[in-house]
Design a protein around this motif. Structure first.
Motif, mmCIF file in Angstrom:
data_model
loop_
_atom_site.group_PDB
_atom_site.id
_atom_site.type_symbol
_atom_site.label_atom_id
_atom_site.label_comp_id
_atom_site.label_asym_id
_atom_site.label_seq_id
_atom_site.Cartn_x
_atom_site.Cartn_y
_atom_site.Cartn_z
ATOM 1 N N CYS A 1 -4.996 -11.965 16.537
ATOM 2 C CA CYS A 1 -6.245 -12.618 16.163
ATOM 3 C C CYS A 1 -6.767 -11.926 14.899
ATOM 4 O O CYS A 1 -6.077 -11.106 14.326
ATOM 5 C CB CYS A 1 -7.268 -12.547 17.295
ATOM 6 S SG CYS A 1 -8.008 -10.916 17.580
ATOM 7 N N THR A 2 -7.966 -12.254 14.500
ATOM 8 C CA THR A 2 -8.535 -11.596 13.307
ATOM 9 C C THR A 2 -9.898 -10.974 13.586
ATOM 10 O O THR A 2 -10.627 -10.660 12.659
ATOM 11 C CB THR A 2 -8.681 -12.592 12.146
ATOM 12 O OG1 THR A 2 -9.618 -13.618 12.517
ATOM 13 C CG2 THR A 2 -7.350 -13.203 11.775
ATOM 14 N N THR A 3 -10.238 -10.772 14.841
ATOM 15 C CA THR A 3 -11.593 -10.297 15.156
ATOM 16 C C THR A 3 -11.854 -8.855 14.731
ATOM 17 O O THR A 3 -12.998 -8.453 14.608
ATOM 18 C CB THR A 3 -11.911 -10.459 16.654
ATOM 19 O OG1 THR A 3 -10.966 -9.726 17.423
ATOM 20 C CG2 THR A 3 -11.883 -11.927 17.063
ATOM 21 N N CYS A 4 -10.829 -8.090 14.458
ATOM 22 C CA CYS A 4 -11.011 -6.695 14.031
ATOM 23 C C CYS A 4 -10.877 -6.534 12.516
ATOM 24 O O CYS A 4 -10.704 -5.429 12.009
ATOM 25 C CB CYS A 4 -10.053 -5.766 14.760
ATOM 26 S SG CYS A 4 -8.317 -5.943 14.257
ATOM 27 N N HIS A 5 -11.006 -7.623 11.794
ATOM 28 C CA HIS A 5 -10.879 -7.646 10.333
ATOM 29 C C HIS A 5 -11.879 -6.695 9.685
ATOM 30 O O HIS A 5 -13.050 -6.664 10.052
ATOM 31 C CB HIS A 5 -11.120 -9.086 9.860
ATOM 32 C CG HIS A 5 -11.301 -9.242 8.401
ATOM 33 N ND1 HIS A 5 -12.319 -9.998 7.873
ATOM 34 C CD2 HIS A 5 -10.618 -8.750 7.342
ATOM 35 C CE1 HIS A 5 -12.249 -9.981 6.555
ATOM 36 N NE2 HIS A 5 -11.220 -9.226 6.209
ATOM 37 N N VAL A 6 -11.396 -5.892 8.756
ATOM 38 C CA VAL A 6 -12.250 -5.025 7.940
ATOM 39 C C VAL A 6 -11.830 -5.161 6.475
ATOM 40 O O VAL A 6 -10.721 -5.588 6.184
ATOM 41 C CB VAL A 6 -12.171 -3.532 8.361
ATOM 42 C CG1 VAL A 6 -12.672 -3.332 9.786
ATOM 43 C CG2 VAL A 6 -10.765 -2.970 8.197
ATOM 44 N N VAL A 7 -12.747 -4.788 5.594
ATOM 45 C CA VAL A 7 -12.433 -4.724 4.173
ATOM 46 C C VAL A 7 -12.405 -3.253 3.798
ATOM 47 O O VAL A 7 -13.370 -2.519 4.051
ATOM 48 C CB VAL A 7 -13.477 -5.482 3.324
ATOM 49 C CG1 VAL A 7 -13.118 -5.393 1.848
ATOM 50 C CG2 VAL A 7 -13.560 -6.943 3.772
ATOM 51 N N VAL A 8 -11.298 -2.805 3.236
ATOM 52 C CA VAL A 8 -11.138 -1.395 2.871
ATOM 53 C C VAL A 8 -11.651 -1.237 1.439
ATOM 54 O O VAL A 8 -11.020 -1.684 0.486
ATOM 55 C CB VAL A 8 -9.669 -0.944 2.999
ATOM 56 C CG1 VAL A 8 -9.536 0.542 2.671
ATOM 57 C CG2 VAL A 8 -9.142 -1.241 4.396
ATOM 58 N N ARG A 9 -12.816 -0.619 1.301
ATOM 59 C CA ARG A 9 -13.457 -0.476 -0.002
ATOM 60 C C ARG A 9 -12.892 0.693 -0.808
ATOM 61 O O ARG A 9 -12.890 0.662 -2.024
ATOM 62 C CB ARG A 9 -14.969 -0.304 0.167
ATOM 63 C CG ARG A 9 -15.651 -1.507 0.769
ATOM 64 C CD ARG A 9 -15.651 -2.649 -0.188
ATOM 65 N NE ARG A 9 -16.302 -3.817 0.388
ATOM 66 C CZ ARG A 9 -16.036 -5.041 0.019
ATOM 67 N NH1 ARG A 9 -15.123 -5.274 -0.904
ATOM 68 N NH2 ARG A 9 -16.654 -6.048 0.582
ATOM 69 N N GLU A 10 -12.410 1.739 -0.125
ATOM 70 C CA GLU A 10 -11.766 2.876 -0.795
ATOM 71 C C GLU A 10 -10.642 3.381 0.092
ATOM 72 O O GLU A 10 -10.767 3.393 1.308
ATOM 73 C CB GLU A 10 -12.770 4.011 -1.038
ATOM 74 C CG GLU A 10 -13.857 3.688 -2.026
ATOM 75 C CD GLU A 10 -14.857 4.823 -2.192
ATOM 76 O OE1 GLU A 10 -14.518 5.998 -1.920
ATOM 77 O OE2 GLU A 10 -15.994 4.523 -2.583
ATOM 78 N N GLY A 11 -9.541 3.791 -0.523
ATOM 79 C CA GLY A 11 -8.411 4.355 0.210
ATOM 80 C C GLY A 11 -7.405 3.336 0.700
ATOM 81 O O GLY A 11 -6.523 3.667 1.501
ATOM 82 N N TYR A 12 -7.497 2.106 0.220
ATOM 83 C CA TYR A 12 -6.588 1.043 0.664
ATOM 84 C C TYR A 12 -5.124 1.424 0.494
ATOM 85 O O TYR A 12 -4.305 1.183 1.382
ATOM 86 C CB TYR A 12 -6.906 -0.239 -0.122
ATOM 87 C CG TYR A 12 -6.086 -1.433 0.280
ATOM 88 C CD1 TYR A 12 -6.480 -2.241 1.338
ATOM 89 C CD2 TYR A 12 -4.915 -1.773 -0.409
ATOM 90 C CE1 TYR A 12 -5.737 -3.349 1.704
ATOM 91 C CE2 TYR A 12 -4.169 -2.883 -0.042
ATOM 92 C CZ TYR A 12 -4.582 -3.662 1.011
ATOM 93 O OH TYR A 12 -3.847 -4.754 1.386
ATOM 94 N N GLN A 13 -4.781 2.008 -0.635
ATOM 95 C CA GLN A 13 -3.381 2.338 -0.926
ATOM 96 C C GLN A 13 -2.821 3.426 -0.012
ATOM 97 O O GLN A 13 -1.593 3.565 0.107
ATOM 98 C CB GLN A 13 -3.228 2.768 -2.393
ATOM 99 C CG GLN A 13 -3.545 1.661 -3.378
ATOM 100 C CD GLN A 13 -2.643 0.448 -3.210
ATOM 101 O OE1 GLN A 13 -1.469 0.559 -2.891
ATOM 102 N NE2 GLN A 13 -3.207 -0.727 -3.423
ATOM 103 N N SER A 14 -3.709 4.193 0.644
ATOM 104 C CA SER A 14 -3.213 5.257 1.518
ATOM 105 C C SER A 14 -2.789 4.735 2.891
ATOM 106 O O SER A 14 -2.106 5.437 3.631
ATOM 107 C CB SER A 14 -4.284 6.337 1.696
ATOM 108 O OG SER A 14 -5.369 5.847 2.480
ATOM 109 N N LEU A 15 -3.161 3.510 3.224
ATOM 110 C CA LEU A 15 -2.811 2.939 4.525
ATOM 111 C C LEU A 15 -1.369 2.424 4.500
ATOM 112 O O LEU A 15 -0.808 2.182 3.438
ATOM 113 C CB LEU A 15 -3.759 1.788 4.862
ATOM 114 C CG LEU A 15 -5.246 2.143 4.930
ATOM 115 C CD1 LEU A 15 -6.083 0.875 5.046
ATOM 116 C CD2 LEU A 15 -5.522 3.103 6.080
#
Length: 112
Positions: A48-62
């Motif tokens: 599902c998509t209920t845990c959707h977040v927007v990564v504002r900083e550190g996206y590339q580290s995931l």
């Protein structure tokens, strides 16, 4: 241990928060373990998509998003280029800043 900074969200985290979690932990698990009850209707099974977040900083580290996650994200409310399903986004060594979108597509919220 990386820090997750959560930007204020009217329901889940009105004041915002900073939490620590071990590397290898999903953002969703870290939030739940620290009393931030983000929706996760599929119990973190990438269905599902209920845990959707927007990564504002550190996206590339995931970890990189897999095709299944990317396909699901197309249905998420408020999709942005740095959107992730928090159940699939695994912390590495860097800190991250996330924003929980105002809405989800879940019309019948479940009590977790």
């Amino acid at each position: 241990m990386p820090v997750i900074k959560i930007l204020p969200h009217h329901e889940y985290c009105p004041q915002g928060a900073e939490i620590s979690a071990p590397s290898g932990t999903s953002i969703c698990e870290a939030l739940l373990d620290n009393g931030i009850a983000i929706e996760h209707a599929c119990d973190m099974s990438c269905a599902c998509t209920t845990c959707h977040v927007v990564v504002r900083e550190g996206y590339q580290s995931l970890n990189a998003a897999q095709e299944e996650e990317e396909d699901l994200l197309d249905r998420a409310w408020g999709l942005e280029p740095q959107s992730r399903l928090s159940c699939q986004a695994i912390l590495a060594q860097r800190d991250v800043v996330i924003e929980i979108p105002k809405y989800t597509i879940n019309h019948a919220r479940e009590n977790h």
